[in-house]
Structures are given as structure tokens and as C-alpha cells.
Design a protein around this motif. Sequence first.
Motif, PDB file in Angstrom:
ATOM      1  N   GLU A  22       0.799  -1.223   0.000  1.00  0.00           N
ATOM      2  CA  GLU A  22       0.000   0.000   0.000  1.00  0.00           C
ATOM      3  C   GLU A  22       0.831   1.272   0.000  1.00  0.00           C
ATOM      4  O   GLU A  22       0.299   2.364  -0.192  1.00  0.00           O
ATOM      5  N   GLU A  23       2.125   1.182   0.230  1.00  0.00           N
ATOM      6  CA  GLU A  23       2.973   2.366   0.247  1.00  0.00           C
ATOM      7  C   GLU A  23       3.416   2.743  -1.162  1.00  0.00           C
ATOM      8  O   GLU A  23       3.916   1.890  -1.905  1.00  0.00           O
ATOM      9  N   ASP A  24       3.269   3.992  -1.509  1.00  0.00           N
ATOM     10  CA  ASP A  24       3.852   4.474  -2.752  1.00  0.00           C
ATOM     11  C   ASP A  24       5.221   5.074  -2.442  1.00  0.00           C
ATOM     12  O   ASP A  24       5.717   4.995  -1.312  1.00  0.00           O
ATOM     13  N   PHE A  25       5.838   5.688  -3.434  1.00  0.00           N
ATOM     14  CA  PHE A  25       7.188   6.218  -3.240  1.00  0.00           C
ATOM     15  C   PHE A  25       7.228   7.264  -2.133  1.00  0.00           C
ATOM     16  O   PHE A  25       8.082   7.223  -1.246  1.00  0.00           O
ATOM     17  N   HIS A  57       4.486  -4.625  -5.280  1.00  0.00           N
ATOM     18  CA  HIS A  57       5.215  -3.676  -6.132  1.00  0.00           C
ATOM     19  C   HIS A  57       5.940  -4.387  -7.274  1.00  0.00           C
ATOM     20  O   HIS A  57       7.147  -4.222  -7.476  1.00  0.00           O
ATOM     21  N   ASP A  67       7.964   2.488  -8.417  1.00  0.00           N
ATOM     22  CA  ASP A  67       8.093   2.993  -7.052  1.00  0.00           C
ATOM     23  C   ASP A  67       9.211   2.288  -6.303  1.00  0.00           C
ATOM     24  O   ASP A  67      10.032   2.924  -5.634  1.00  0.00           O
ATOM     25  N   HIS A 117       3.231   9.914  -9.646  1.00  0.00           N
ATOM     26  CA  HIS A 117       2.560   9.097  -8.649  1.00  0.00           C
ATOM     27  C   HIS A 117       1.212   9.680  -8.263  1.00  0.00           C
ATOM     28  O   HIS A 117       0.552   9.168  -7.372  1.00  0.00           O
ATOM     29  N   ARG A 129      -2.576   0.345 -11.181  1.00  0.00           N
ATOM     30  CA  ARG A 129      -1.147   0.216 -10.938  1.00  0.00           C
ATOM     31  C   ARG A 129      -0.506  -0.637 -12.025  1.00  0.00           C
ATOM     32  O   ARG A 129       0.608  -0.379 -12.449  1.00  0.00           O
ATOM     33  N   GLU A 201      -4.083   4.061  -6.688  1.00  0.00           N
ATOM     34  CA  GLU A 201      -3.298   4.627  -5.598  1.00  0.00           C
ATOM     35  C   GLU A 201      -4.199   5.137  -4.477  1.00  0.00           C
ATOM     36  O   GLU A 201      -3.821   5.125  -3.303  1.00  0.00           O
ATOM     37  N   TRP A 204      -5.027   2.073  -2.341  1.00  0.00           N
ATOM     38  CA  TRP A 204      -3.916   1.678  -1.475  1.00  0.00           C
ATOM     39  C   TRP A 204      -3.663   2.731  -0.401  1.00  0.00           C
ATOM     40  O   TRP A 204      -3.264   2.394   0.723  1.00  0.00           O
ATOM     41  N   SER A 205      -3.873   3.994  -0.727  1.00  0.00           N
ATOM     42  CA  SER A 205      -3.726   5.040   0.287  1.00  0.00           C
ATOM     43  C   SER A 205      -4.750   4.857   1.403  1.00  0.00           C
ATOM     44  O   SER A 205      -4.445   5.065   2.586  1.00  0.00           O
TER      45      SER A 205
END
Length: 469
Positions: A22-25, A57, A67, A117, A129, A201, A204-205
Amino acid sequence: MNDSPQTRKPKAIALYHDMRVEEDFAKCATRLFAILKKAAETSPGAPRHLYLDIQGHRDAAGDYDADAREIVREFLLGFLGPYLTEISTPLYQVKNPEPQREDVPDVLNIRDPDEEHAYDHRRLPVRNRESRPDGRRSRPPVRAIADYLGLDEPICLICWQAPVERAHVVPESLGGSNDVRNFALLCPRHHREAPDVADAEAFWSWVDYACERDGHMKWEGVEPEMLAKAENLGLRIETSGPVRGSLRHFGRVRDELVRHYGWTPEDFTGGYHWGALMEEFHTVMEAATSTHFNVAKKASTEAWALEVARRRLRDGAAVHEAADDLPTVSSRPSAELAERTVRKSPGSGGAQSLADAARRADIAMEAAALVRDLIGSAGVSSAEEVLRGIKEEVADRTAQFERLADELMGHTLCRHCGHAIARIGDAAWRHSAAAPMSRGCRAASFDRDGTWDDSLDRAWKASPPKTYR
């Protein structure tokens, strides 16, 4: 002889972070920097060894996605590397050839000028994604999803409870695929709370936000002795979370807007902009959200739509202010209808003339906007004369377009569905816009891209409105 505390060499510090799916860059980089900053403050001079795991990822080829690669290659090796002694990742294991630096910056500023992103809320596209899904028609098994997410067993990503359900990140109704990368494992409760939106995104956020909000639920059912052992090792475990009262629907929406999207009381004050916000909100809801579990709209879905509507209004304000003094042509149904007629009936001279006039007016307006931008940014006073002339040209070409539209186009209502139809010259009658399908309408047949499908056209002719009654 024992060393005194003053002369004893500092022990090395192991820093660990799991880049969850769930974490993006931006989120991963912010958390890695916070870990480094804390270690440098509590144990200055101690050699720091950073260990990074990456869950999910992956791209279509099975390699790490953009990412993950950017975190490892650009952020860890390029930015944090000098402040660490050693870095261990699934891609690289690197030792710092120079002495570890201690002048860690106070603040981390992440700038993303290309918005790689970020969701393009101005266009409302479906944003997955997985840019190249595998095209499978059936849903992947739970075990395959768990393996992709880095879970030893199928449990909810948020609360670690079982049983779990397969949750689409982007719903199929919005263009989401059955690729394993487009799935999360959630318990029934969190599945019913997760947003159904066109932005992967954003999903996932929300999962990341829910993990923080409901993190205490992960320890439900754990033996007290196990918790005591973990705390003795220095682990901080939250076994109770914030009270989530039985709020009404908008109360839950407001709670997510405040806690997840950072809305302030001023954002809820209403005023003259509230009507525009609600209008934009309904546009977003219709274009980029879906339904699930027979629930019309979830609180998380509406919160996302309100946030996107706010961004659209904010980012579009400057554009609208800059174009207030120019007429619009390309958005007129007659211009769109002319383009469709030219594509489907190339021999229609009237449609071609109308489409050409619309293009000329559009080009003139773009030129006027460009000159005005030059005046505003460079202060070129002589360009004002050019702008004045182009504005006159815009007015002339727009008037020509409107005159041709009045002369060439006939309008009436469809006898089958009641929507507006028009024809240009001797061309076939067309619906003025891609109207919703109606059971009794044999003429409202459009392809997925909104163009007229001649293969489904019926041999009928429109008559004056009075014969429809």
C-alpha cells in the motif's frame, strides 16, 4: 579492564522497514527518512545498517515496479546512502566506502514535477497500478494474492484477521482487471468500507490509512504473555485505538476527509463555492466511482470524490479565470456532431465546413491564451496589441461557426427516445450527444467511444416534432 561509558565504542544500529504494497514512493521515502532521523538523534555516531523488504510492487514482467526501483536506486543509494554505513535491499547490498555522515537534513522535501505518482484528477481516467494487466478472465486464487502481498497466510491487510475476501483495487465496472496486482485481501468488514474508485493509488492510500486507524485490531486475540514479551524487547504495541462511534453517513465521510485527506474546518464552511463543489462532486461520482455490496455509495468512496472535486476546482480556477473572456467552441454539441458526421459520412460537405470552422475558432482561442500567458509571465507590453487582434479574430471565427451552424443544421427530437437529434445538410440524422440507451429507441446506438454505429442504424427518417405527438 572494562571500558567506561564515555570511551565505549557505540554499537551498530539496525534499521528495518517493510515497503508494504500500500505504500507508494512518497510514503515509503517519508517513513525511511523518519527512521534515519530518529536513529541519528538517539544514537549519534553509531553505525547504521538499513534493511529494506519490499512486498508486492511488481510489474507485468515480475520485476519490481517504478516505485520500488526509485526507492532503492534513487532515494536509498542516491540520497540516504551517505548517512548510512550499509544498505541491504532485495536489489542491492551496498557498503558506504566513506565514513557515515551525521549531518542528516532536518526536513525531507519530496517534489514530483511530473506527477508520476499522482492521480490526474483533471481528466478522471481509470488509473491502475498494473499498466499491462495479464488479461485473465477469472479471479486469481486467494493463495496467489497472499503470495503477491507477501503474506505467509491469507489474512486481512488491515487487521490481520481471517477469513478474507478478494477485493478489487479498481473495480471491474471501472475498468479494473483480474490481474493479481489488482487485488487485496480484506476481511468482510474492511472490504465493505474500502472505496470503489477509479484510482488504484487512492485505494492503497486508504488501506494505509486504515492500517494506522485500526492497527490495534491486529493484536486482538494475542495472548497477554506474548504481548508482555514483545514489550520487554522494546516493541511498542497499541492494543486500543480511537473510539469509532456510530456516526451517520456524512459523519463518517467527514471523519475520513479530516483524518485521511487533511480537511480543515474552513473546508466545510460552505459559502459561494459550495454549490460548485457539490456539482463537481456529482461529476466525479458519476464518472469515476462504482457500487459494491449493494451499497449505493460508501463513506470512503464519497470522501475520495469530494477530495478530487476540491482539487479539480482548485486546479481549474486559474484556467477558468484565464479563459473567461474567450468564447468556447469545441465543447458545443454541434461541433462534436460535425466531427462524428465527417467520420461516418465523409461526403457531407456541410459537416466538413462546420468542422473546419470549429477548428479555426479553436486555434484562434489557443493562440489568444498563449499570448495572454506570455504577457502575464514576461510582461511583454507590445504583445497586448497582438492579443487584441487575435481576440477580434476569435470573435469573427466564432461568429462564422455559429452562422454556419444555424444555416446548415436542423434540430428535432428523436421519435423513439425523446433526446435531441440533428442533421447537417443532407447527412443522416444523429443524436446530438451520446444519450443513455432507451429501451424503445432503435436509433441511439453508439460505440464505446461515443461515435455513431452505422451498422445498427435503422432505416427511418425524422419528421417535424408535431408528428411525434
